[in-house]
Design a protein around this motif. Structure first.
Motif, PDB file in Angstrom:
ATOM      1  N   GLU A  61       0.854  -1.174   0.000  1.00 54.32           N
ATOM      2  CA  GLU A  61       0.000   0.000   0.000  1.00 54.32           C
ATOM      3  C   GLU A  61       0.898   1.235   0.000  1.00 54.32           C
ATOM      4  OE1 GLU A  61      -4.277   0.827   2.172  1.00 54.32           O
ATOM      5  OE2 GLU A  61      -2.698  -0.220   3.227  1.00 54.32           O
ATOM      6  N   LEU A  62       0.891   1.953  -1.125  1.00 52.99           N
ATOM      7  CA  LEU A  62       1.809   3.086  -1.244  1.00 52.99           C
ATOM      8  C   LEU A  62       1.172   4.378  -0.744  1.00 52.99           C
ATOM      9  CD1 LEU A  62       3.350   2.220  -4.717  1.00 52.99           C
ATOM     10  CD2 LEU A  62       4.468   2.052  -2.498  1.00 52.99           C
ATOM     11  N   ILE A  63      -0.158   4.393  -0.685  1.00 54.15           N
ATOM     12  CA  ILE A  63      -0.843   5.570  -0.159  1.00 54.15           C
ATOM     13  C   ILE A  63      -1.874   5.106   0.863  1.00 54.15           C
ATOM     14  CG2 ILE A  63      -2.435   7.454  -0.712  1.00 54.15           C
ATOM     15  CD1 ILE A  63      -0.954   7.809  -3.303  1.00 54.15           C
ATOM     16  N   LYS A  64      -1.826   5.725   2.040  1.00 55.26           N
ATOM     17  CA  LYS A  64      -2.730   5.347   3.118  1.00 55.26           C
ATOM     18  C   LYS A  64      -3.219   6.621   3.794  1.00 55.26           C
ATOM     19  CE  LYS A  64      -2.968   1.780   6.649  1.00 55.26           C
ATOM     20  NZ  LYS A  64      -2.224   0.914   7.551  1.00 55.26           N
ATOM     21  N   ASP A  65      -4.507   6.751   3.931  1.00 49.91           N
ATOM     22  CA  ASP A  65      -5.124   7.909   4.569  1.00 49.91           C
ATOM     23  C   ASP A  65      -4.584   9.223   3.999  1.00 49.91           C
ATOM     24  OD1 ASP A  65      -6.358   6.017   6.214  1.00 49.91           O
ATOM     25  OD2 ASP A  65      -4.743   6.112   7.693  1.00 49.91           O
ATOM     26  N   GLY A  66      -4.439   9.287   2.699  1.00 45.53           N
ATOM     27  CA  GLY A  66      -4.023  10.537   2.067  1.00 45.53           C
ATOM     28  C   GLY A  66      -2.544  10.879   2.240  1.00 45.53           C
ATOM     29  N   LYS A  67      -1.765   9.922   2.794  1.00 47.58           N
ATOM     30  CA  LYS A  67      -0.324  10.159   2.945  1.00 47.58           C
ATOM     31  C   LYS A  67       0.437   9.086   2.172  1.00 47.58           C
ATOM     32  CE  LYS A  67      -0.261  13.463   6.183  1.00 47.58           C
ATOM     33  NZ  LYS A  67       0.381  14.771   6.024  1.00 47.58           N
ATOM     34  N   ARG A  68       1.671   9.417   1.804  1.00 49.63           N
ATOM     35  CA  ARG A  68       2.494   8.448   1.081  1.00 49.63           C
ATOM     36  C   ARG A  68       3.201   7.520   2.057  1.00 49.63           C
ATOM     37  NH1 ARG A  68       5.342  12.790  -2.768  1.00 49.63           N
ATOM     38  NH2 ARG A  68       6.512  11.017  -3.575  1.00 49.63           N
ATOM     39  N   ILE A  69       3.797   6.471   1.529  1.00 43.40           N
ATOM     40  CA  ILE A  69       4.373   5.407   2.355  1.00 43.40           C
ATOM     41  C   ILE A  69       5.415   5.945   3.354  1.00 43.40           C
ATOM     42  CG2 ILE A  69       6.158   4.748   0.670  1.00 43.40           C
ATOM     43  CD1 ILE A  69       5.413   1.775   1.417  1.00 43.40           C
ATOM     44  N   ASP A  70       6.109   7.036   2.977  1.00 40.05           N
ATOM     45  CA  ASP A  70       7.085   7.617   3.915  1.00 40.05           C
ATOM     46  C   ASP A  70       6.504   8.826   4.660  1.00 40.05           C
ATOM     47  OD1 ASP A  70       6.959   9.339   1.804  1.00 40.05           O
ATOM     48  OD2 ASP A  70       9.088   9.231   1.283  1.00 40.05           O
ATOM     49  N   GLY A  71       5.167   8.965   4.617  1.00 36.24           N
ATOM     50  CA  GLY A  71       4.516  10.023   5.397  1.00 36.24           C
ATOM     51  C   GLY A  71       4.381  11.359   4.693  1.00 36.24           C
ATOM     52  N   ARG A  72       4.884  11.432   3.452  1.00 38.07           N
ATOM     53  CA  ARG A  72       4.824  12.720   2.754  1.00 38.07           C
ATOM     54  C   ARG A  72       3.450  12.990   2.166  1.00 38.07           C
ATOM     55  NH1 ARG A  72       8.946  12.785  -1.847  1.00 38.07           N
ATOM     56  NH2 ARG A  72       8.969  10.522  -1.607  1.00 38.07           N
ATOM     57  N   ASP A  73       3.154  14.293   1.951  1.00 38.64           N
ATOM     58  CA  ASP A  73       2.000  14.662   1.142  1.00 38.64           C
ATOM     59  C   ASP A  73       2.362  14.446  -0.323  1.00 38.64           C
ATOM     60  OD1 ASP A  73       0.251  15.354   3.176  1.00 38.64           O
ATOM     61  OD2 ASP A  73       1.140  17.356   3.375  1.00 38.64           O
ATOM     62  N   PHE A  74       1.337  14.495  -1.194  1.00 39.12           N
ATOM     63  CA  PHE A  74       1.534  14.129  -2.599  1.00 39.12           C
ATOM     64  C   PHE A  74       2.589  14.976  -3.314  1.00 39.12           C
ATOM     65  CE2 PHE A  74      -3.177  12.788  -2.404  1.00 39.12           C
ATOM     66  CZ  PHE A  74      -2.826  11.580  -1.810  1.00 39.12           C
ATOM     67  N   GLU A  75       2.714  16.232  -2.909  1.00 38.47           N
ATOM     68  CA  GLU A  75       3.620  17.117  -3.655  1.00 38.47           C
ATOM     69  C   GLU A  75       4.877  17.473  -2.875  1.00 38.47           C
ATOM     70  OE1 GLU A  75       1.511  20.331  -5.456  1.00 38.47           O
ATOM     71  OE2 GLU A  75       0.024  18.987  -6.346  1.00 38.47           O
ATOM     72  N   ASP A  76       5.122  16.776  -1.761  1.00 37.28           N
ATOM     73  CA  ASP A  76       6.321  17.075  -0.964  1.00 37.28           C
ATOM     74  C   ASP A  76       7.565  16.447  -1.587  1.00 37.28           C
ATOM     75  OD1 ASP A  76       4.800  18.374   0.840  1.00 37.28           O
ATOM     76  OD2 ASP A  76       4.911  16.847   2.426  1.00 37.28           O
ATOM     77  N   ILE A  77       8.652  17.183  -1.495  1.00 40.24           N
ATOM     78  CA  ILE A  77       9.951  16.649  -1.892  1.00 40.24           C
ATOM     79  C   ILE A  77      10.613  16.034  -0.662  1.00 40.24           C
ATOM     80  CG2 ILE A  77      12.265  17.425  -2.585  1.00 40.24           C
ATOM     81  CD1 ILE A  77      10.863  19.149  -4.664  1.00 40.24           C
ATOM     82  N   ARG A  78      11.339  14.930  -0.876  1.00 37.98           N
ATOM     83  CA  ARG A  78      11.968  14.244   0.263  1.00 37.98           C
ATOM     84  C   ARG A  78      12.919  15.170   1.027  1.00 37.98           C
ATOM     85  NH1 ARG A  78      14.294   9.354  -3.163  1.00 37.98           N
ATOM     86  NH2 ARG A  78      14.019  10.964  -4.727  1.00 37.98           N
ATOM     87  N   LYS A  79      13.039  14.868   2.305  1.00 34.51           N
ATOM     88  CA  LYS A  79      14.003  15.585   3.135  1.00 34.51           C
ATOM     89  C   LYS A  79      14.990  14.579   3.691  1.00 34.51           C
ATOM     90  CE  LYS A  79      11.275  19.572   4.261  1.00 34.51           C
ATOM     91  NZ  LYS A  79       9.974  19.850   4.814  1.00 34.51           N
ATOM     92  N   PRO A  80      16.241  14.901   3.908  1.00 33.69           N
ATOM     93  CA  PRO A  80      16.770  16.224   3.605  1.00 33.69           C
ATOM     94  C   PRO A  80      16.923  16.452   2.107  1.00 33.69           C
ATOM     95  CG  PRO A  80      18.549  14.734   4.193  1.00 33.69           C
ATOM     96  CD  PRO A  80      17.274  13.966   4.368  1.00 33.69           C
TER      97      PRO A  80
END
Lengths: 247, 259
Positions: A7-26
């Motif tokens: 499941e790559l998207i759960k409850d509107g968040k991505r597998i690493d907790g990001r929103d759809f348009e967030d760039i990874r950090k750092p």
């Protein structure tokens, strides 16, 4: 490509907790990290760790590749043997790295003022030390930073980003699982002005989704990638300029 | 250096023509050259096809082998695409291991077929540790520009005409078949070059050499399944979207050669 049960998207968040348009950090660029190369840069982008080194303009080897009108770029993208969570990789070029070296080089040829250095060669070496998806666009960005550090003149700047589709949702900056198990991946490089210098795509997308990828990709390059590149250049050079002007 | 001088000459000649709305061979900007696709030309292969677009000819051959699966996908078959730029196809091709152009060509054809899941690799499972491997080899016989579209036509036609080998005790019985390979989708591609502000489809070799950039758009029925940009020139977003539209439109013609 798509794998059931992940499941790559759960409850509107991505597998690493990001929103759809967030760039990874750092997401961090540093210039001048190597001593011997004429210019160098280090990029940390999510779990990607990439180092780029630039040599030249220098004598062309082999000589027959020399161009009397402009410099040539030699570009080598490679992944370290320990860069993936899976098996030990093979050292040396492979079919994937040869293709990526080619598309990265072609994008660099667009922005470097090659005609300023006829009969020379500019070498760009990029090594992915640790990989987490999206390495080609991060590598391109590292290469641009290293070229700036080497003082190679460019007509504009450019940066890369990937946009893709996972679980039916278009998302920005795919992570590793999204890259492996998602439905589509569109790596792109844009200049500051919005020209597309690198464009690849795999997976299945409608025309509207391709349009979304191009629009969102440019937006993120302009608003996130290039400002970080600028910050990195200022971090290394702005201080020195100020120092030299102290009378 | 030689190539560079020729490139500049060709480019100015080509631009003169384009400014008058003409192409070297008289085609309009959005027409393909004559196309011919002949399946089943090689009897020793499980599938084959010769595709020709203008002067460019690509022969696709398909062979099956029993192979070990990739450790990451132990139940899935293996699909491997390779390209041979035969030295007899062009004075620009040299003998030796595949260069970046050959690798790019094979990988871009592979990408579209894989993305569209043209072949169901689940059906290639034999037993634990043994799966079928499909080897798609693209032999470039004559190079007159636009390898990508010729390659897609040859590959797709060969796949559509591939016989599925009979397997007994984990081995392929050569020359015996259980039917045809099941094909899930048909992929077609359209390749464009941009010369100055003009976008042309199905470039001649001389147009490729003079172009600023190239884009290949591979589509299945309603999806874009692969794109690959080449060359150092830039594209605008509107260029790309226009090319995607044309690729869907050209599919209607191209698919006729794959029946």
């Amino acid at each position: 490509m798509k794998k059931e049960g992940i499941e790559l998207i759960k409850d509107g968040k991505r597998i690493d907790g990001r929103d759809f348009e967030d760039i990874r950090k750092p997401f961090r660029i540093k210039l001048g990290v190597l001593k011997n190369a004429n210019g160098s840069a280090y990029v940390e982008w999510g779990k990607n760790k990439i180092v780029a080194g630039v040599f030249g303009p220098k004598e062309v080897l082999p000589r027959h590749l020399e161009n009397p009108h402009k410099a040539i770029i030699k570009c080598q993208y490679s992944m370290s043997t320990f860069s993936s969570l899976e098996e030990h990789g093979r050292a040396g070029p492979n079919r994937r790295s040869i293709e990526l070296s080619k598309v990265i080089r072609e994008a660099l040829e667009n922005i470097v003022l090659l005609e300023h250095y006829p009969r020379t060669m500019i070498e760009v070496f990029i090594t992915v030390l640790q990989a987490e998806g999206g390495t080609r666009v991060a590598s391109f960005t590292a290469a641009v930073a290293a070229l700036i550090d080497a003082g190679i003149p460019m007509r504009t700047i450019a940066g890369g980003i990937a946009v893709g589709k996972v679980d039916g949702q278009m998302v920005v900056d795919l992570g590793k699982e999204e890259d492996n198990y998602g439905e589509a991946d569109v790596p792109m490089v844009f200049t500051k002005e919005g020209d597309i210098l690198l464009l690849q795509m795999d997976g299945m997308l409608t025309k509207e989704e391709v349009e979304f990828a191009l629009t969102k990709g440019y937006e993120k390059v302009k608003n996130v990638i290039l400002p970080e590149l600028r910050r990195a250049v200022e971090e290394k050079y702005a201080g020195e300029i100020v120092k030299k002007l102290e009378l | 250096m030689g190539v560079d001088v020729i490139r500049n000459l060709k480019r100015s000649y080509l631009l003169d023509l384009l400014n008058r709305n003409e192409r070297i061979d008289g085609r309009d900007f959005h027409s393909f050259r004559e196309i011919e696709v002949v399946p089943n030309v090689i009897e020793t292969a499980e599938g084959s096809a010769l595709a020709r677009i203008g002067e460019t000819q690509v022969l696709a051959g398909i062979k099956f082998e029993v192979v070990e699966p990739f450790p990451s996908d132990p139940d899935l078959g293996v699909f491997i695409t390779n390209a041979e730029f035969l030295p007899l196809a062009s004075s620009m091709f040299e003998p030796g291991p595949p260069d970046e152009n050959s690798i790019e060509f094979a990988r871009v054809v592979d990408r579209g077929l894989r993305s569209a899941e043209v072949v169901d690799l689940n059906s290639f499972f034999i037993e634990d540790g043994k799966v079928l491997g499909l080897f798609l080899d693209l032999y470039v016989l004559d190079y007159g520009g636009n390898l990508f579209d010729t390659g897609y036509l040859a590959a797709m036609s060969a796949l559509l005409n591939t016989k599925f080998p009979k397997i007994e005790d984990g081995k392929i019985i050569r020359g015996e078949y259980t039917g045809n390979l099941d094909i899930k989708r048909v992929v077609t591609s359209t390749t464009f070059v941009k010369v100055d502000r003009y976008i042309l489809i199905d470039p001649l070799l001389s147009e490729e050499l003079a172009a600023d950039s190239r884009l290949t758009v591979a589509v299945s029925d309603e999806f874009v399944v692969a794109m690959q940009k080449g060359g150092s020139g830039g594209f605008k977003k509107s260029d790309v979207l226009k090319m995607v539209d044309i690729a869907f439109d050209k599919r209607k013609d191209l698919i006729k050669y794959l029946r």
